[in-house]
Design an enzyme around this catalytic site. Structure first.
Site, PDB file in Angstrom:
ATOM      1  N   LYS A  83       0.836  -1.200   0.000  1.00  0.00           N
ATOM      2  CA  LYS A  83       0.000   0.000   0.000  1.00  0.00           C
ATOM      3  C   LYS A  83       0.870   1.249   0.000  1.00  0.00           C
ATOM      4  O   LYS A  83       1.904   1.295   0.685  1.00  0.00           O
ATOM      5  CB  LYS A  83      -0.916  -0.028   1.225  1.00  0.00           C
ATOM      6  CG  LYS A  83      -1.934   1.108   1.294  1.00  0.00           C
ATOM      7  CD  LYS A  83      -2.840   0.909   2.497  1.00  0.00           C
ATOM      8  CE  LYS A  83      -3.810   2.064   2.676  1.00  0.00           C
ATOM      9  NZ  LYS A  83      -4.692   1.881   3.853  1.00  0.00           N
ATOM     10  N   SER A 158      -9.258   2.998   3.120  1.00  0.00           N
ATOM     11  CA  SER A 158      -8.229   3.576   2.272  1.00  0.00           C
ATOM     12  C   SER A 158      -7.378   2.550   1.528  1.00  0.00           C
ATOM     13  O   SER A 158      -6.514   2.913   0.724  1.00  0.00           O
ATOM     14  CB  SER A 158      -7.305   4.456   3.122  1.00  0.00           C
ATOM     15  OG  SER A 158      -6.611   3.697   4.101  1.00  0.00           O
ATOM     16  N   SER A 182     -10.049   0.738   7.209  1.00  0.00           N
ATOM     17  CA  SER A 182      -9.471   0.829   5.874  1.00  0.00           C
ATOM     18  C   SER A 182      -9.089  -0.502   5.240  1.00  0.00           C
ATOM     19  O   SER A 182      -8.749  -0.548   4.068  1.00  0.00           O
ATOM     20  CB  SER A 182      -8.249   1.751   5.890  1.00  0.00           C
ATOM     21  OG  SER A 182      -8.643   3.084   6.080  1.00  0.00           O
TER      22      SER A 182
END
Length: 480
Positions: A83, A158, A182
């Site tokens: 990520k 996210s 997230s």
């Protein structure tokens, strides 16, 4: 190796088994996924940048280890992605922000080092919203991340890019992180297993940037066993950590616990949103009720309980969240490039004084203690993951009114952040579908430190789903 989909493993553990049996090599896996990314990534917005040369070099090294019987882990040579909120040495890391373009760290986060030390091969950085603040992934540095089940709808956030990558078959597993939902939000809207570990399960070294204890890394995967195997790669304290979560009492891995019966568990259940007074969609409630019936059929006892959080904790959480966003160091020029929501949160956080922030942290810990006390008699807690099915791209975002944007996010995801506050492990499982074919997740949370028991239950639930209805483990992509 043939590119025929019938001969290509669909899971991380499947690839590892193919490597072990000599039916495939790590470089085969890398080339397979790079081909998929070239074909589909522009459609689903999974990656911010790719590192193919680096990946091929790492795959070649992993291949030699498999040939020599010197593998580093169960997932040695298996592709993944990191990520874009996690620093990776020598790879541009923008944290989802145009203000950070060109930023190339000279160090890697501890979790990235562990993934590399296990021999796993990163294909690049996955898409994330600016500084991971919103629950949708629509940054300035990449296209929106979309769920492959309906390309008009968001993959959440996210960790939206990570979820889009796994759900679309661009990766078998992906690194993700979760400060308010997230990992679990994207898992729900893309039909994946999204596991948020207990606080302290995964090291935050070397930066230790989140003093609130809300955030942690974790895995996104298509199956419970893949999730557990990848978590096993990431877990464990660094020597510089001051606190950490203890492992299973017998020292067994999370993957090992997936093969164990969890025993008869006492499960608290409620469907009243915790951070917003909003209705829950009927199809979400149907999935939640179906999950309740499944747990009961498996022999567990379910008890209806009141929603345990007091509503006066919501502004406290918002204060902490805004200060976290304001804490990202930016140059004056960088401040001009941030998104409206980020600017609104940073302005709000900058107005919070030190004493007010300290008070908010104390009140948040006190609220967590109260909830943990109320839930102490129960082994697990069952809730919906979200209040709504997957949202349309752009539906939650409101650049003209960031305050309304924030309210839209709370209404969409009013269940997930509670377990960040308490530090409990929680998993969103893909156990429901809307009438139009969109995935719906339901969420289980366990006592702090009981990640292994949560995996045992999640594996039991997964096994109870009829194979014919388990389409979430092999996504039917509306892309071709």
């Amino acid at each position: 190796m043939a590119r025929d989909s019938a001969q290509v493993p669909s899971t991380a553990l499947g690839w590892a088994q193919a490597f072990r049996q000599g039916a495939a090599r790590p470089i085969d896996a890398v080339e397979h996924y790079l081909g998929r990314i070239e074909e589909l990534d522009a459609t689903v917005g999974a990656f911010v940048r790719l590192t193919p040369d680096r990946a091929r070099e790492q795959a070649a090294e992993a291949g030699r280890r498999w040939e020599q019987g010197l593998t580093l882990s169960r997932l040695d040579g298996v592709p993944t992605g990191i990520k874009d909120l996690a620093s990776t040495r020598g790879v541009e890391t923008t944290f989802g922000s145009a203000a950070m373009r060109g930023h190339v760290p000279d160090f890697s986060d501890e979790v990235v080092r562990r993934i590399e030390a296990a021999g796993m091969v990163s294909l690049g950085k996955t898409n994330t919203p600016e500084f991971g603040a919103p629950c949708y992934t629509e940054p300035d540095v990449a296209p929106p991340a979309r769920t492959p089940y309906d390309l008009t709808r968001s993959a959440g956030g996210s960790s939206g890019g990570a979820a889009a990558a796994v759900a679309t078959g661009l990766l078998p597993v992906a690194h993700a992180s979760d400060g308010g939902g997230s990992i679990r939000i994207p898992a729900s809207v893309t039909g994946l297993v999204g596991f948020k570990p207990s606080r302290g399960r995964i090291s935050a070294a070397p930066v230790y940037g989140d003093v609130t204890g809300l955030s942690t890394s974790g895995p996104l995967a298509s199956t419970v066993r893949d999730s557990a195997a990848f978590l096993d790669v990431m877990v464990g304290p660094a020597v510089t950590d001051s606190v950490w979560a203890a492992g299973a009492p017998d020292g067994a891995s999370h993957l090992d616990w997936c093969d164990r019966e969890p025993g008869r568990l006492l499960v608290a259940r409620f469907n009243t949103p915790m951070i917003a007074d909003v209705p829950v969609d009927a199809e979400v409630l149907a999935a939640y009720d179906a999950m309740s019936e499944r747990l009961s059929a498996l022999g567990h006892e379910l008890v209806e309980v009141p929603q345990p959080f007091r509503h006066d904790i919501v502004p406290v959480f918002e204060t902490v969240w805004s200060v976290m966003t304001a804490s990202w160091p930016l140059s004056p020029e960088g401040e001009k490039q941030v998104r409206p929501l980020t600017r609104w949160l940073r302005d709000r956080g900058a107005r919070v004084g030190a004493v007010e922030f300290y008070d908010a942290l104390v009140r948040m810990r006190q609220a967590a203690a109260g909830v943990l006390g109320l839930l102490a008699p129960y082994d697990m807690v069952l809730t919906p993951t979200l209040a709504q099915p997957p949202a349309l791209v752009g539906a939650l975002r409101d650049d003209d009114d960031p305050a309304q944007d924030f309210e839209n996010q709370k209404a969409f995801s009013p269940f997930t952040a509670a377990w960040n506050v308490t530090g409990m492990p929680a998993v969103s499982l893909p156990t429901g579908w809307t009438r139009t074919g969109l995935p719906v997740g339901t969420m289980l949370a366990a006592k702090p430190g009981q990640d292994h028991v949560l995996y045992a239950l999640a594996a039991q639930v997964e096994a109870a789903v009829e194979p014919a209805s388990r389409s979430w483990s092999r996504p039917a992509l509306p892309l071709r």
